[in-house]
Design a protein around this motif. Structure first.
Motif, PDB file in Angstrom:
ATOM      1  N   ASN A  16       0.846  -1.197   0.000  1.00  0.00           N
ATOM      2  CA  ASN A  16       0.000   0.000   0.000  1.00  0.00           C
ATOM      3  C   ASN A  16       0.876   1.240   0.000  1.00  0.00           C
ATOM      4  O   ASN A  16       2.107   1.147  -0.114  1.00  0.00           O
ATOM      5  N   SER A 104      -2.524  -4.025  -4.075  1.00  0.00           N
ATOM      6  CA  SER A 104      -2.145  -2.819  -3.358  1.00  0.00           C
ATOM      7  C   SER A 104      -3.387  -2.112  -2.827  1.00  0.00           C
ATOM      8  O   SER A 104      -4.341  -1.885  -3.561  1.00  0.00           O
ATOM      9  N   THR A 121      -0.356   4.000  -4.224  1.00  0.00           N
ATOM     10  CA  THR A 121      -1.102   2.744  -4.231  1.00  0.00           C
ATOM     11  C   THR A 121      -1.094   2.118  -5.620  1.00  0.00           C
ATOM     12  O   THR A 121      -0.784   0.937  -5.789  1.00  0.00           O
ATOM     13  N   VAL A 122      -1.442   2.909  -6.623  1.00  0.00           N
ATOM     14  CA  VAL A 122      -1.451   2.403  -7.992  1.00  0.00           C
ATOM     15  C   VAL A 122      -0.034   2.066  -8.444  1.00  0.00           C
ATOM     16  O   VAL A 122       0.196   1.076  -9.143  1.00  0.00           O
ATOM     17  N   ALA A 125       1.162  -1.437  -7.609  1.00  0.00           N
ATOM     18  CA  ALA A 125       0.629  -2.418  -8.548  1.00  0.00           C
ATOM     19  C   ALA A 125       1.291  -2.285  -9.915  1.00  0.00           C
ATOM     20  O   ALA A 125       1.545  -3.280 -10.603  1.00  0.00           O
ATOM     21  N   ALA A 137      -4.838  -2.586  -7.912  1.00  0.00           N
ATOM     22  CA  ALA A 137      -4.873  -1.596  -6.841  1.00  0.00           C
ATOM     23  C   ALA A 137      -6.321  -1.370  -6.452  1.00  0.00           C
ATOM     24  O   ALA A 137      -7.199  -1.298  -7.318  1.00  0.00           O
ATOM     25  N   ASN A 174      -7.156  -1.060 -11.864  1.00  0.00           N
ATOM     26  CA  ASN A 174      -7.318  -0.006 -10.860  1.00  0.00           C
ATOM     27  C   ASN A 174      -8.775  -0.004 -10.419  1.00  0.00           C
ATOM     28  O   ASN A 174      -9.669   0.322 -11.200  1.00  0.00           O
TER      29      ASN A 174
END
Length: 272
Positions: A16, A104, A121-122, A125, A137, A174
């Motif tokens: 994360n 994530s 966060t993204v 991933a 994510a 996402n």
């Protein structure tokens, strides 16, 4: 696409940008308990909005952390670096074999539209996708009083799909979950990233020594009214799932740039 061998328990790495002690990653780990062999490798401190930054001029350290899910303790490490650092270190050093899936989140706050570019966060991933791993994510679209249970339920469902079907090479998901009860969520919408920008400014302040410093502020502006966007899906009560990729080539622009005279050999100053 990657998938565990038949009969093998899938290995799932969790990361994360809110930090290893954030409630979102604890909720994510608890929600995925029982789906496979779980590992947590995440920053020791909050790394929100660091994007895809990696640490190159300082050492990166990792130390074991206590981390439990309903079935018991799972291996976990806190990393003195960014989300992308955490995924790199996990895959190259900390785990004895690559994960089958990297997840994530759950991020506190949405990662939609242009915010995808800033999101740690993204980026966790995305780093996994660069390494050739399936990844996604997950974010909860709520800042002030996040309740992660429903987002965790959707995380589990989408992770099950990803493990069962795999993802196209170089593509990650996402996922943004609206801050609604389970009954209020309308379903899942496959979406595209909305066009948007931040209208920003800096507030100038002075410290006790009369030295200036600046505090960033801004207003989010949606430039896209399309019904198929991530922003629209969230507004309509749907879980938004957007396939994204780290290849940032503007393929649709090739035709427009094809009219330029790329054969011109003169330099900017007119020299050959």
């Amino acid at each position: 696409m990657s998938s565990p061998a038949s009969g093998d328990e899938p290995r799932i790495l969790l990361c994360n940008d809110d930090g290893i002690h954030a409630p979102g990653i604890q909720s994510l780990a608890s929600a995925l308990d029982g789906l496979g062999e779980l590992f947590v490798v995440a920053p020791t401190t909050e790394q929100s909005a660091v994007g895809h930054a990696i640490t190159v001029r300082d050492p990166v350290r990792a130390h074991r952390e206590e981390f439990e899910v309903p079935s018991g303790p799972i291996p976990a490490w806190g990393v003195t670096g960014t989300p992308a650092d955490s995924v790199k270190l996990a895959c190259h050093e900390l785990l004895d074999a690559p994960p089958d899936l990297v997840v994530s989140g759950i991020n506190q706050g949405p990662n939609t539209a242009v915010n995808v570019l800033y999101s740690g966060t993204v980026s966790a991933a995305t780093e996994a996708s660069i390494l050739g791993l399936d990844s996604l994510a997950i974010s909860l679209c709520e800042w002030s009083k996040p309740q992660f249970e429903v987002a965790g339920q959707w995380a589990r469902r989408i992770v099950e799909w990803a493990l069962d079907r795999g993802l196209p090479q170089g593509v990650l998901l996402n996922v943004n979950v609206p801050a609604l009860s389970a009954e209020e969520i309308e379903g899942v919408a496959l979406t595209r990233q909305a066009r948007s920008r931040w209208e920003e400014g800096f507030e100038r302040r002075t410290d006790p020594a009369d030295r200036p410093y600046y505090w960033l502020s801004g207003t989010f502006v949606n430039l896209d009214d399309g019904p198929e966007t991530d922003l629209s899906a969230i507004e309509r009560g749907y879980v938004s799932v957007t396939p994204i990729q780290h290849d940032m080539t503007a393929h649709d622009a090739f035709e427009a740039f094809g009219t330029w005279d790329w054969e011109e050999s003169a330099g900017p100053d007119g020299s050959e």
